[in-house]
Design a protein around this motif. Structure first.
Motif, short mmCIF file in Angstrom:
data_model
loop_
_atom_site.label_atom_id
_atom_site.label_comp_id
_atom_site.label_asym_id
_atom_site.label_seq_id
_atom_site.Cartn_x
_atom_site.Cartn_y
_atom_site.Cartn_z
N VAL A 171 -5.70 -3.15 5.69
CA VAL A 171 -5.26 -3.77 6.95
C VAL A 171 -3.75 -3.63 7.08
CG1 VAL A 171 -7.18 -5.40 7.09
CG2 VAL A 171 -5.10 -6.05 5.88
N LEU A 172 -3.27 -3.47 8.32
CA LEU A 172 -1.85 -3.20 8.56
C LEU A 172 -0.92 -4.33 8.12
CD1 LEU A 172 -1.96 -1.32 11.97
CD2 LEU A 172 -1.15 -0.42 9.77
N PRO A 173 -1.26 -5.62 8.34
CA PRO A 173 -0.33 -6.67 7.89
C PRO A 173 -0.08 -6.62 6.38
CG PRO A 173 -1.88 -7.57 9.48
CD PRO A 173 -2.36 -6.18 9.15
N ALA A 174 -1.13 -6.38 5.60
CA ALA A 174 -0.96 -6.27 4.15
C ALA A 174 -0.13 -5.05 3.79
CB ALA A 174 -2.32 -6.22 3.47
N LEU A 175 -0.33 -3.95 4.52
CA LEU A 175 0.46 -2.75 4.27
C LEU A 175 1.93 -2.99 4.59
CD1 LEU A 175 0.54 0.28 3.56
CD2 LEU A 175 0.11 0.76 5.98
N ASP A 176 2.22 -3.67 5.71
CA ASP A 176 3.61 -4.00 6.07
C ASP A 176 4.29 -4.78 4.95
OD1 ASP A 176 3.70 -2.79 8.57
OD2 ASP A 176 2.89 -4.55 9.59
N ARG A 177 3.60 -5.80 4.47
CA ARG A 177 4.20 -6.65 3.43
C ARG A 177 4.42 -5.87 2.14
NH1 ARG A 177 0.35 -10.27 5.66
NH2 ARG A 177 -1.10 -9.84 3.95
N ALA A 178 3.44 -5.07 1.75
CA ALA A 178 3.55 -4.32 0.49
C ALA A 178 4.67 -3.29 0.55
CB ALA A 178 2.22 -3.65 0.18
N VAL A 179 4.75 -2.55 1.66
CA VAL A 179 5.80 -1.54 1.80
C VAL A 179 7.17 -2.20 1.78
CG1 VAL A 179 6.83 0.16 3.36
CG2 VAL A 179 4.36 0.16 2.97
N ASP A 180 7.32 -3.32 2.48
CA ASP A 180 8.61 -4.02 2.52
C ASP A 180 9.02 -4.49 1.13
OD1 ASP A 180 10.82 -5.41 4.03
OD2 ASP A 180 9.84 -7.15 3.11
N ARG A 181 8.12 -5.12 0.40
CA ARG A 181 8.44 -5.62 -0.94
C ARG A 181 8.78 -4.49 -1.91
NH1 ARG A 181 4.58 -9.93 -3.57
NH2 ARG A 181 6.25 -9.71 -5.12
N CYS A 182 7.99 -3.42 -1.86
CA CYS A 182 8.19 -2.33 -2.81
C CYS A 182 9.45 -1.53 -2.47
CB CYS A 182 6.96 -1.42 -2.83
SG CYS A 182 5.51 -2.19 -3.60
#
Length: 288
Positions: A171-182
């Motif tokens: 899902v896009l919200p989880a992808l947004d958060r993961a990319v930002d953190r990493c």
């Protein structure tokens, strides 16, 4: 020739060592072809033998790990019949820049003393990766790898860090958060986004494993005419197919070696595709 009678695996049970739902692909062909039921061991952590995301490096060849995995399942359940699958991804060995999926499915029968391997090499894979500082840079990549029906994994581009490997993202919200953190944790400000190649996160790979299970099922259904053992099939090849221009031997397969996994009877046959000459582009004399 022996009277083969009922197949020895009819009504039997084999354990498939997996934690990623591979039984959904492997079980139907084996049941339909030879009446072999496939079960999975509860709480068996096959990730201990290696992970696609790199936290645990696979020790040994894919074949060695597959047989090790099958025997883990057999030990966990006490069953004498075991199955396991290993997949390897990277550049296709013949096509170079095209991504390839090399799948291996092994079968072990400790009662008959059999170890059977069946493989499949295909370009039908979404295997890919890309670096990004934000998720909105990934639109083309996500379309190419069939997100969100296929999951992705995100980690810092500068390397693995504890707690910063996000798997099974669909899902896009989880992808947004993961990319930002990493990206913020990475030395170069980038997140590494790659396809999640686990079978339960990758319908394309799941389908390929099903095709391979069909091959293994047909092989187990084929019994040796000399001893009746299941598993008659290709056990090796002879290389040296002559060049169609000069006749020199190439690295292409000239013959296929069929054999029994139990009594070691062997038969040498021409290539199954009927080809008797190799492309001059693969000739060491015509194209050194």
């Amino acid at each position: 020739m022996k009277n083969l009678g009922i197949h020895p695996y009819q009504g039997r049970k084999a354990v498939l060592a997996t934690k990623h739902g591979k039984e959904q692909a492997v079980a139907p062909p084996l049941m339909a072809s030879i009446g072999l039921e496939v079960c999975t061991p509860p709480d068996l952590d096959t990730d201990l033998l290696g992970t696609f995301s790199g936290e645990i490096v696979r020790q040994g060849t894919a074949e060695e790990v597959a047989f090790r995995k099958a025997r883990l399942g057999m030990a966990a359940t006490g069953l004498p019949l075991g199955l396991a699958n290993e997949g390897s991804f990277g550049p296709h060995p013949q096509l170079g820049v095209v991504a390839g999926d090399h799948e291996l499915l092994v079968f072990v029968d400790d009662e008959l003393g059999l170890e059977i391997r069946e493989g499949l090499l295909t370009t039908e894979t979404n295997f890919a990766h890309q670096e990004a500082s934000a998720a909105d840079q990934l639109s083309d990549f996500l379309a190419r790898v069939h997100f969100p029906s296929h999951g992705v994994i995100v980690r810092p581009n500068s390397g693995l860090e504890p707690g910063l490997v996000f798997k099974g993202i669909t899902v896009l919200p989880a992808l947004d958060r993961a990319v930002d953190r990493c990206a913020r944790a990475s030395a170069d400000g980038l997140a590494h986004v790659e396809t999640d190649m686990r079978a339960n996160m990758n319908p394309t790979r799941h389908a390929i494993i099903g095709q391979l299970a069909g091959r293994l099922a047909r092989r187990l259904a084929t019994r040796c005419a000399h001893c009746g053992s299941p598993g008659w099939g290709v056990v090796g090849v002879v290389r040296g197919l002559p060049c169609e221009w000069c006749g020199a031997e190439t690295d292409w397969v000239r013959q296929e070696i069929f054999g029994c996994p139990r009594c070691q009877v062997r038969e040498y046959r021409p290539r199954s595709d009927g080809r008797d000459r190799a492309d001059p582009g693969n000739c060491p004399e015509c194209n050194p």
